[in-house]
Structures are given as C-alpha cells and as structure tokens.
Design an enzyme around this catalytic site. Structure first.
Site, PDB file in Angstrom:
ATOM      1  N   LYS A 280       4.376   6.773   5.604  1.00 23.63           N
ATOM      2  CA  LYS A 280       4.475   5.448   6.213  1.00 23.63           C
ATOM      3  C   LYS A 280       3.421   5.225   7.296  1.00 23.63           C
ATOM      4  CE  LYS A 280       9.470   4.988   5.413  1.00 23.63           C
ATOM      5  NZ  LYS A 280       9.312   4.214   4.195  1.00 23.63           N
TER       6      LYS A 280
ATOM      7  N   ARG B  60       5.943   2.158  -7.344  1.00 22.25           N
ATOM      8  CA  ARG B  60       6.723   2.281  -8.578  1.00 22.25           C
ATOM      9  C   ARG B  60       7.310   0.918  -8.924  1.00 22.25           C
ATOM     10  NH1 ARG B  60      11.818   1.857  -6.495  1.00 22.25           N
ATOM     11  NH2 ARG B  60      12.149   2.711  -4.413  1.00 22.25           N
TER      12      ARG B  60
END
Length: 727
Positions: free
Chosen positions: A93, A270
């Site tokens: 992140k 994804r």
C-alpha cells in the site's frame, strides 16, 4: 469463446457445482486451503498434467500472489492477470500510494514508514489531525487497520499493528493516514492494455460494509456529483496507464462526504467479487475481456468512447451466516433451494444447488444476487423482489438482513457512509433478535434443567494442529488500555523453593502462549531431570522441580537451551480441539448470584451492564453478539481443576473489564465470566471474582468419569483447545 474449462477441487469440493459444470476437473489436495487452493505446486502440477494453456486465478486465494503468477509464467502457461511486478508494487500500500502520487492522484494526508522513525512525529500527526488510521503496508481486507484518537493511543496502536502485520503478512511495515469519519468507498473499474492507454468502465459504490468487508455494491454511485466521479475515473485511467497495467483491475478511493474530496485508497490487481455490477450496466463481460487480452484472441482492445452504460445495477452478497449471532457462519447441507425464473434485469451467480453443502473450510458465500433497473429505485425494488422469492432451508443466511438494509429509509435516500451498518446494527437486527432470544432462552433453559439427568458433554472434534466491607454503590471503573511487551529474552524467576517462573512477556499474546505450550511439550519429550510438572499460562510458565535433583541455575540453563531449540513460532504446531457450547447469555441463574452479592456484600451494577459500559458498547445485546462472535483459545488450566483461562482469537471481539472487589463467595456451576481480557467457565459452584453473564448446561470436569470424554482425564479441556459460545 468455446474454451475447454478445467476445474480444480479439494477433498471437500469433489461434488461441488463448479466441478459438475466444468469440461474437466482435477483434484489438487486436502480440504484445508493451504494444502490445496493455496498450494502453488499442486495447482501448477495439475495445470501441466492437464496440458492447460492458461490459468485464471479468480478473485481469491492466489489471485494477487506475485510468486504464483511468476511460476505460472515461467512454466510456459499463460497467466490471466497483470504482471508479477505490478502485483508487487500495487500489493504494498505504501508503494502504491507513492506511485499514485507520481501520477497526480490525490493522496490522503499521511506519514510513511520511514517518517515514523524521524523526530517530530507528534507534531506531524497534529498537522494531519486526529483521529488517525494506522495501516499495514502489505495488508488487505481490513486486516491490520486500527484507529488512534490521540497521540498516546497512537504509540500503542503503532506497535500493535506492526506485530499483527508481521504475523499476518510477513511484513511489519506500516503507514499512517488521516481517518475520514464520514466517508464513502468508491472504486473505478479499469482495464489496462500495457503500452496502450487504459480504459475505465465507470464506478461502483461499495460503502455498505461490515468490518471493512463489502456487503452491497451499486453503480452509478448515488448522491455524488458526476464531475467528481469523472475526476476519479480520469485519475484511475492515468494511474493504470502510467504503470502499463495489463488486464482488469480496480482503483479504489475514499470520498470525504463533508469536504467533497476524494483520495486514493489502493489498487486491486484482480477481478473483483462485485464485477457483475459493472457488467450489468455496460453489457460487457469482464472475464471474457481478460481471457481475450491474455490469449490475444481476435480484437482484444476497446476504445473509451465505445464503453457505454445504461440504467442502475446493485449486487447483494448472500452468505450462509446468522446475523443475529454476530454473523456466525452457518455451514451445513442446503435441504431446499428454490430460485424463481430470472428476468432480463436479474442475474444470479451461485455456486451451489439444492442438496449441496456449505463448508466451514472456506468463505460461506452462497451467491451474488444482481439486479438492474432503469433507475436506482427500480434496481432496489427488483432486488427486494428477487431476494424475497429465493428460498433457502437447512442453513441460516443473511437474506433477511439484506432486505432490512434495502428497505431502510436512509439507504433508500442514499444517506449513508462506510459506517452505516456498524452504526445502525442494533436497529437493523432488532426485529429478528427479539424473536431469536425468546427461542434460545427456552431451549437452553430446558437443557439446564436436565443437566442432572446425565446429559453428555459436547463432542470434541480434532481439527488441527481496593478492598471494602461496606455496602455501597459502585460506579463503572474506567479501564485504561492494557500496555504490555514481549520480552527480547525470557525471564527466569524463582517461584518458591521448588518452582521456577519463566516469563516471555507481560501481555496476553497468542504467540507467547504458543511458545509456553511448546516449551512444556519439549520438557515432557526430553524428560528433563528433576522436573515433575509444568503449567503454561498466557505469557509464562511455572515449572515444578526438585532442587535435590537439579539446581535452579542448572535448570535455567537447561530451559534456555530448550527454548533456543524450539525455532521460530511460525513453525509451531499445536494439536487443537474445538468445543461448541449452547450458552444462555443474560440468564436468571447468574443474575440471582449478582443480586445476592449486591444485597449482602457490595451494591454494584449488573455485570453485563458494566461490561457494556466499560467497553463503550451500545447495549447488552451488542455485548452478547461481540462476545459470542469469536472462538476462544484455552491458554491455561488453573485456579480449580478444569477451569479454563481463555483469550479471544478475533481481536475485534476482545473485551476487557475489572474483576469483583471483594470477590463473590459463590458462583453457579457452568457460569461463563470475564476478568481483564480473559474469559473462563466455572467448573463447579465456586467463589470467584470474574464478571459473570452466562451459563452452559454441560460439565467441564467430572471426578466420577461419567462420560467417555472424561475417561483419561477428569478435566475436559487442555491448553490449546478452542471454545465457541453459541447463544
């Protein structure tokens, strides 16, 4: 596409729907995910054995595992997803934030890992403004997120999050962000073409969440200006294009409702669970687009001006769980499944049929229910109708909870944020809870009355590895945060002439308890001279030894050597059984005990009310949901034969409360109570100081060995067991 499909399956999934529908299916291992669906070797072996051309990872398990992607590519099989390098950079992140900032994407004010070690941290935090959100750099799904309301709490939360991140993700790096209290969660669906410019397929509003997990998603996002959404989309496309992103992905943003600003949250590399929402409003098939791009089939690229949308779509995640029991999963056989005839506005992505079983091994999702309408109201009404017509029996589901949310006035007005469900949970569950509580009390009370009629105890299923004598009114005692530490080196202290106390820390910690239990087993296996008994506890262990056979210092050296030989705690395996107990919470027997104490010794607030107040919960019903919402780890046995000292395994369900002062003179047999952050069950009518709030109808120790489970030990529990309280 006329593609031959090959399904993989574990032991428990051998008869599942996806296996039945595939052209071919191949077994990849036992039911445990880590031995099948998380086994890179097993999946790759299966792909090579079946001569597979490509692998689509879906949206769970190994979908964002860069090492898995690399091994697939290196084997010569096509990986349907972004490059391993992209997965790595977006998976961290902190790295993703830095790359987003380089692309001109707004970043929420924060502090990175390196800045945490610099001077002036407190001033930087004041500039950002509290509350502050502490995040694990490698985290996901809400794991490793904690909120600090001030600087003192922040210091504690930083260390706690680092430890949790290290254990959960193998990476203890963290960063800080300003916490936006009134926030919406908006994500932009993008599709990247590598060297060519990426495109977007509009937004999804994922603000309806529980514990950072999405429940309801919709598009378009209601009550947000179109210009703001357009800016988000432009940022997402530029970001993906600059990274030369390949395939489907999602750029997620936090929208500050009060200030009408948006900030980058993360990127998911994804396909998302909620991708059907986008497909319903665009008429496109995202999975088909992924496959065509990866395999370079026909014309696999699209231009932005060809992406059109129409109407409004909404998705509800239908789970096998019981909202009235803190959303406890409800595995079991589906005895009835009735699905209505679907209209052109309806879509049902379902992985089970009537007669199938929902396993406790994996996520308990039953189906994704998606509806479309010309506008938001039509879409919601279509969803309500479809959910009402779906009939499921044999297991509990969250269907009624979804309907309650959909019919809620604030939801219908799109007047909500990411805390909507959390802040309104009691109201959303109220009607069902009242019905449930009456039923449960009646059944459990009958079980208690029959306790003396030889009710057998539950079957254990192996699964894995200020004193005052004056009568006066007492008020709630504020409980400060429990601050402890894990020692760099164990402490060896004398505990009397024949006892050694070994301390690994002074905080309730699962890892320390693993170490204590593993050491106890090692002492037993090595038959250490002079040691007669060990008693592991939360973060320590008491060793009973004979000084004439081994001296304290010699024993200390022996213990040091054994501890060094144990290896890392990540490699420790402990045999564990799980016990599920029907539990009468807020029962009349413990209430009588509390009233007797209050009348005869010290007048006090009801124990459940005290726990509720001290932990800032809204009601005793919420306390019951929280307490019963996790399994408890038996860390030690003590005080009385068979009495378990237990800790909550889910940190979100951890509660704390001070003990009685002075203690009670009696407690009903089978009582469930709490002291500090420890939960216990009283094996007999005993004195005690834990705050009490429930009772179980079965014995946990039996000197007469009346039941087979007590044949080898009069105590039911052993350290390492797990306990589930079922209201």
């Amino acid at each position: 596409l006329n593609i031959h499909s090959i399904a993989v399956y574990s032991d428990i999934d051998k008869n599942s729907k996806h296996v039945r529908l595939a052209n071919e299916a191949i077994h990849i291992g036992p039911s445990k995910a880590k031995e099948s669906y998380l086994s890179t070797k097993n999946i790759l072996d299966a792909a090579l054995k079946t001569n597979a051309d490509a692998i689509h990872p879906g949206y769970g398990f190994l979908a964002e595992n860069d090492q898995f992607a690399k091994k697939i590519i290196d084997s010569g099989i096509v990986w349907i997803g972004p490059t391993p390098e992209t997965i790595i950079s977006m998976g961290n992140k902190e790295t993703a934030r830095a790359l987003a900032a380089e692309s001109g994407v707004p970043i929420c004010p924060g502090i990175n890992q390196n800045e945490l070690e610099e001077e002036g941290l407190e001033e930087k935090c004041k500039t950002i403004g509290f509350p502050i959100l502490v995040k694990a750099s490698a985290g996901g799904g809400g794991i490793g997120m904690q909120i600090a309301k001030d600087y003192n709490q922040l210091k504690e939360v930083i260390e706690k999050t680092k430890n949790l991140a290290g254990k959960a993700f193998g990476n203890s790096d963290i960063f800080l962000e300003k916490y936006i209290a009134n926030a919406r969660h908006i994500e932009i669906q993008i599709f990247g073409y590598g060297e060519k410019k990426a495109i977007h397929l509009y937004e999804r509003d994922c603000s309806l969440q529980r514990r950072f997990q999405k429940i309801i998603e919709e598009s378009p996002a209601p009550n947000i200006e179109r210009e703001t959404i357009n800016q988000m989309s432009e940022c997402a496309v530029n970001f993906a294009s600059n990274q030369k992103y390949e395939g489907a992905g999602t750029v997620e943003f936090v929208y500050d409702v009060d200030n009408k600003k948006f900030y980058f949250l993360e990127m998911n590399t994804r396909i998302q669970v909620e991708h059907p929402v986008t497909e319903q409003i665009t008429g496109l098939d995202l999975v088909e687009m992924q496959i065509k791009f990866a395999l370079k089939i026909n014309d696999y690229t699209m231009q932005q001006d060809k992406i059109l949308r129409s109407g409004h779509a909404i998705e509800c995640r239908l789970y096998a769980e019981d909202p009235s029991k803190n959303f406890l999963p409800s595995p079991g056989k589906i005895s009835k499944l009735s699905i209505p005839k679907l209209t052109s506005n309806d879509r049902l992505d379902i992985g089970v049929d009537e007669g199938d079983e929902i396993s406790f091994y994996y996520d308990p999702m039953i189906a994704k229910v998606i509806t479309r309408g010309e506008n938001r109201n039509d879409s919601i009404n279509n969803m309500i109708q479809l959910l009402n017509e779906i009939e499921i029996e044999g297991i509990s589901s969250n269907k009624s909870f979804l309907l309650t949310v959909l019919e809620n006035k604030l939801f219908l007005e799109a007047n909500f944020n990411t805390k909507f469900i959390e802040n309104n949970l009691d109201f959303l569950l109220q009607k069902k809870e009242k019905i449930k509580s009456l039923k449960v009390d009646k059944e459990a009370t009958e079980k208690l009355r029959k306790e003396k009629a030889n009710i057998p105890p539950p079957q254990a299923t192996p699964t894995i590895k200020k004193k005052s004598n004056q009568k006066e009114e007492t008020s709630a005692i504020p409980v400060p945060p429990i601050i402890g530490e894990i020692y760099d080196k164990p402490k060896f202290l004398p505990g009397g002439d024949k006892y050694m106390l070994i301390e690994f820390g002074n905080v309730m910690d699962l890892e320390l308890n693993f170490t204590a239990q593993n050491l106890a087993q090692a002492i037993q296996d090595h038959k250490v001279t002079g040691v007669y008994e060990t008693a592991p506890c939360f973060a320590s262990m008491l060793v009973h030894y004979e000084p004439e056979e081994i001296k304290f210092n010699d024993l200390k050296n022996e213990m040091k050597s054994l501890i060094d030989s144990l290896g890392p705690t990540d490699d420790i395996e402990i045999n564990s059984r799980i016990f599920s107990f029907p539990t009468v919470y807020l029962d009349k027997w413990t209430q009588e005990c509390i009233e007797d104490y209050s009348n005869k010794i010290v007048k006090k607030k009801s124990d459940p009310e005290l726990i509720t107040e001290v932990n800032n919960l809204e009601s005793t019903d919420q306390f019951v949901r929280v307490h019963s919402g996790t399994e408890y780890w038996v860390a030690a046995i003590g005080f009385w034969p068979g009495l378990p000292f237990m800790m909550a395994l889910d940190p979100r369900c951890k509660l704390t409360v001070p003990k009685y002062n002075p203690p009670r003179t009696w407690t009903p047999k089978g009582t469930v109570g709490m002291g500090g952050s420890s939960t216990s069950i009283y094996p007999d009518r005993l004195p005690g100081g834990y705050q009490i709030f429930g009772i179980i109808p079965v014995p946990i120790w039996d000197t007469k060995k009346s039941f087979p489970v007590f044949e080898n030990n009069i105590c039911l529990f052993k350290p390492g067991d797990r306990v589930k309280f079922v209201p």
